[in-house]
Design a protein around this motif. Sequence first.
Motif, short mmCIF file in Angstrom:
data_model
loop_
_atom_site.label_atom_id
_atom_site.label_comp_id
_atom_site.label_asym_id
_atom_site.label_seq_id
_atom_site.Cartn_x
_atom_site.Cartn_y
_atom_site.Cartn_z
N ILE A 55 11.72 -2.38 20.53
CA ILE A 55 11.32 -1.76 19.25
C ILE A 55 10.33 -2.67 18.53
CG2 ILE A 55 12.12 -0.73 17.11
CD1 ILE A 55 14.86 -0.36 18.30
N MET A 56 9.16 -2.14 18.27
CA MET A 56 8.12 -2.95 17.64
C MET A 56 8.25 -2.89 16.12
SD MET A 56 4.96 -2.05 20.11
CE MET A 56 5.18 -0.31 20.06
N SER A 57 8.63 -4.03 15.55
CA SER A 57 8.88 -4.09 14.11
C SER A 57 8.14 -5.26 13.48
CB SER A 57 10.37 -4.28 13.84
OG SER A 57 11.11 -3.34 14.53
N GLY A 61 3.54 -2.85 7.54
CA GLY A 61 3.86 -1.61 6.82
C GLY A 61 3.18 -1.52 5.46
N THR A 62 1.92 -1.91 5.41
CA THR A 62 1.25 -1.97 4.10
C THR A 62 1.10 -0.59 3.45
OG1 THR A 62 -0.75 -2.13 5.42
CG2 THR A 62 -0.09 -4.11 4.28
N ARG A 63 0.87 0.43 4.29
CA ARG A 63 0.65 1.75 3.68
C ARG A 63 1.92 2.28 3.01
NH1 ARG A 63 -1.57 4.51 8.97
NH2 ARG A 63 -0.50 2.72 9.86
N LEU A 64 3.07 1.96 3.57
CA LEU A 64 4.33 2.44 2.98
C LEU A 64 4.56 1.79 1.62
CD1 LEU A 64 6.96 4.06 3.26
CD2 LEU A 64 7.95 2.10 4.46
N GLU A 146 9.61 -13.01 18.37
CA GLU A 146 8.57 -13.07 17.35
C GLU A 146 7.17 -13.03 17.96
OE1 GLU A 146 8.02 -16.58 14.60
OE2 GLU A 146 9.65 -15.51 13.59
N GLN A 147 6.34 -12.17 17.44
CA GLN A 147 4.94 -12.14 17.88
C GLN A 147 4.15 -13.18 17.07
OE1 GLN A 147 4.21 -8.01 15.69
NE2 GLN A 147 2.26 -8.89 16.35
N SER A 148 2.91 -13.42 17.49
CA SER A 148 2.09 -14.44 16.83
C SER A 148 1.37 -13.89 15.60
CB SER A 148 1.02 -14.97 17.78
OG SER A 148 1.61 -15.47 18.93
N VAL A 357 7.04 7.39 9.53
CA VAL A 357 7.04 6.95 8.13
C VAL A 357 5.92 5.92 8.01
CG1 VAL A 357 8.39 5.81 6.33
CG2 VAL A 357 9.53 7.34 7.97
N LYS A 358 4.76 6.39 7.63
CA LYS A 358 3.59 5.50 7.55
C LYS A 358 3.18 5.31 6.10
CE LYS A 358 2.16 5.38 12.04
NZ LYS A 358 2.31 4.16 12.81
N ASN A 359 3.06 6.44 5.38
CA ASN A 359 2.47 6.41 4.05
C ASN A 359 3.54 6.37 2.96
OD1 ASN A 359 -0.10 6.62 5.24
ND2 ASN A 359 0.18 8.84 5.46
P1 UTP Z 1 1.04 0.54 12.53
O1 UTP Z 1 -0.29 0.47 13.15
O2 UTP Z 1 1.43 1.84 11.94
O3 UTP Z 1 1.15 -0.63 11.46
O4 UTP Z 1 2.10 0.06 13.61
P2 UTP Z 1 2.26 -0.95 10.37
O5 UTP Z 1 2.25 -2.42 10.21
O6 UTP Z 1 3.60 -0.34 10.68
O7 UTP Z 1 1.75 -0.26 9.04
P3 UTP Z 1 0.43 -0.46 8.17
O8 UTP Z 1 -0.73 -0.10 9.08
O9 UTP Z 1 0.37 -1.89 7.70
O10 UTP Z 1 0.62 0.51 7.06
C1 UTP Z 1 2.66 0.89 14.60
C2 UTP Z 1 3.89 0.18 15.14
O11 UTP Z 1 3.52 -1.08 15.67
C3 UTP Z 1 4.24 -2.12 15.04
C4 UTP Z 1 4.68 -1.57 13.70
O12 UTP Z 1 5.81 -2.26 13.22
C5 UTP Z 1 4.93 -0.11 14.03
O13 UTP Z 1 6.20 0.04 14.63
N1 UTP Z 1 3.41 -3.31 14.88
C6 UTP Z 1 2.17 -3.20 14.33
C7 UTP Z 1 3.90 -4.51 15.31
O14 UTP Z 1 5.04 -4.61 15.80
N2 UTP Z 1 3.11 -5.61 15.16
C8 UTP Z 1 1.87 -5.55 14.63
O15 UTP Z 1 1.20 -6.60 14.53
C9 UTP Z 1 1.39 -4.33 14.19
#
Ligand code: UTP
Length: 425
Positions: A55-57, A61-64, A146-148, A357-359
Motif C-alpha cells: 500500500i503506497m502511503s 496528500g496536498t490536495r486533500l 520508507e521511501q526517499s 479521495v484526492k481533493n
Molecule cells: P498522488 O499522485 O495522488 O499523490 O498519489 P498524493 O500525495 O496522494 O496527493 P497530492 O498529489 O499531494 O494531492 C497516488 C498514490 O501514490 C502514493 C500516494 O500516497 C497515493 O497512494 N504516493 C505518491 C507515494 O506513496 N509516494 C509519493 O511520493 C507520491
Amino acid sequence: LLLDFDIAKQTPVSKYEVSPLPQVYDVETLGTQEVEGLRNIGLDAVGCGTVAAVIMSGGQGTRLGYPGPKGMYCIEGLPSGKCIFQIHIEKVQKVRMLAAKHNSSESLPSIPIYIMTSDLNTKDIVNYFTSKNFFGYPSDDVFFFEQSLQPCLTFDGKIIVESAHSLSLAPDGNGGLYQALQSTGALDDMIRRNVQHLHIYGIDNILTKSVDPTFIGLCINTNSECGNKVVWRANAAEKVGVTACRDDRMCIIEYSEIPPHLASVEDPNGKLLFGAANICNHYMSLQFVRFVVLPSLTQSYHIANKKIPYYDPVTSTTVTPTKENGVKLEMFIFDVFPLATRWVVVQGKREDEFAPVKNAPGSSSDSPDTAREMMSAQGRLWLTKAGAVVGNEHGCCEVSPLLSYEGEGLSQFSGVVLTPPFYLE
Ligand code: UTP
C-alpha cells in the motif's frame, strides 16, 4: 538527472508513439465459470501464502488538505467512523477469510502488508497503527518501509530552502517504491516469506479490491509479470493517465501528454480507444521486481510543478506560496511497465472499483464526499441484490469489508427492511 521536461520552456521533450491496447480483459464479460476459475487461482495463491499487499502511503496528500497521512483520514459522514487505513486492512483480512474457506483451512493464511511511508509521515503512521492495535491485523504481518526524499527545486533548478536550517524536501514519487523495497529490507522479507505475487495500490481509493483474488488469479493464469487494473475514462477530458501500448509493451500516458487528436478517438461501439484509465492498482510478480525492475532502475525523474514552502531570510519565516513556485522530482510506479514482456490489462467497473479521495471535502470530483457516496451506492446495490429493502435514498449505507468483500454473503438480509444511515458489521 534525466528530466523528461524542458524546465525553461515547461514543455514535454519526449513524444509518445502509442497504439491502443490489443486486449483488455473485462471481468463483466467473462463467463461466470471463467471468473470463478480465476478467483480460485487467486485464492489458492493466497492460501499458499505467496501473495502480499503493498500500500503506497508515502504521498503528501496536498490536495486533500488534511494535516496528516491520508490513510489516517476519516471520511465525514461514514457511519462506522473508520479511517482509510482500516478500510483497506479489513479488506485484506476478509481475503484471508475467503481463502481459508476456499481451501477448507481452519487457520487464516498469512497476507503480509507492506506499507510505504516517507520520512515526513512514518512516525505518525506507525504510532497510529500501534494505537489502533493494527486494526486487529497480526502486527507481525505489517511491514512499514520508507521511501526517499528529494530536494525541491526552483524553476531554474536551484534547491529550495525551507527554513534557516533545512532544505525543502519531498517524497520521490510512488516510483520510489522499488528502491525503497530493496534498501529497507522489505524485499528480503518478501523473499524470506516466499511471496511471489504483489498487489500494489494507492492508499486513496476506498473502493480498491485489496488483494483482489480474481485480478491476481488472472495475472497468474496469463503468466504476466505485470498487470494493470483500469476503469474506463469517464470522458476524453478526464484528468487521469491512460494505459496504452508502445512497441508491444504496456505504458501509461499522462493525461497532459496524450495528444488531443488521440484522446477522443472512439472504436465502432463508441468506446474511447485510449480510455483505459490508470487507477494506481497494479499486479507485479516478485520475480519481475527483483530480476527485471531493480537491475534496470535509473535516477530518472518527472517534474511536477508545485507550491513549495520556502524560507524568507528577510522575515526569518517560512512562506507558503499561493502560486506554483518550483518543482518536485518524482518517479512513477508505472515508469517500469514497459520493461514487462508479459503483461495484462484488466478492466473493472468504476462504480465497483474507483472512488479516490484526492481533493478537499466539498470538491465536485474525487473528494471524500464523492467517495462516501460511491461506497454507499455500492452497499445499497449489494443489499438490494441480496433482497433487502433499503429506504432513505439520502442516508449512507455502509457494509463492513469483514461482512462482504464484493457483495457476497448478504443473504441474511433478504426481506429485511433497512433504513440508512447504517453500518452493517
Ligand atoms: P498522488 O499522485 O495522488 O499523490 O498519489 P498524493 O500525495 O496522494 O496527493 P497530492 O498529489 O499531494 O494531492 C497516488 C498514490 O501514490 C502514493 C500516494 O500516497 C497515493 O497512494 N504516493 C505518491 C507515494 O506513496 N509516494 C509519493 O511520493 C507520491
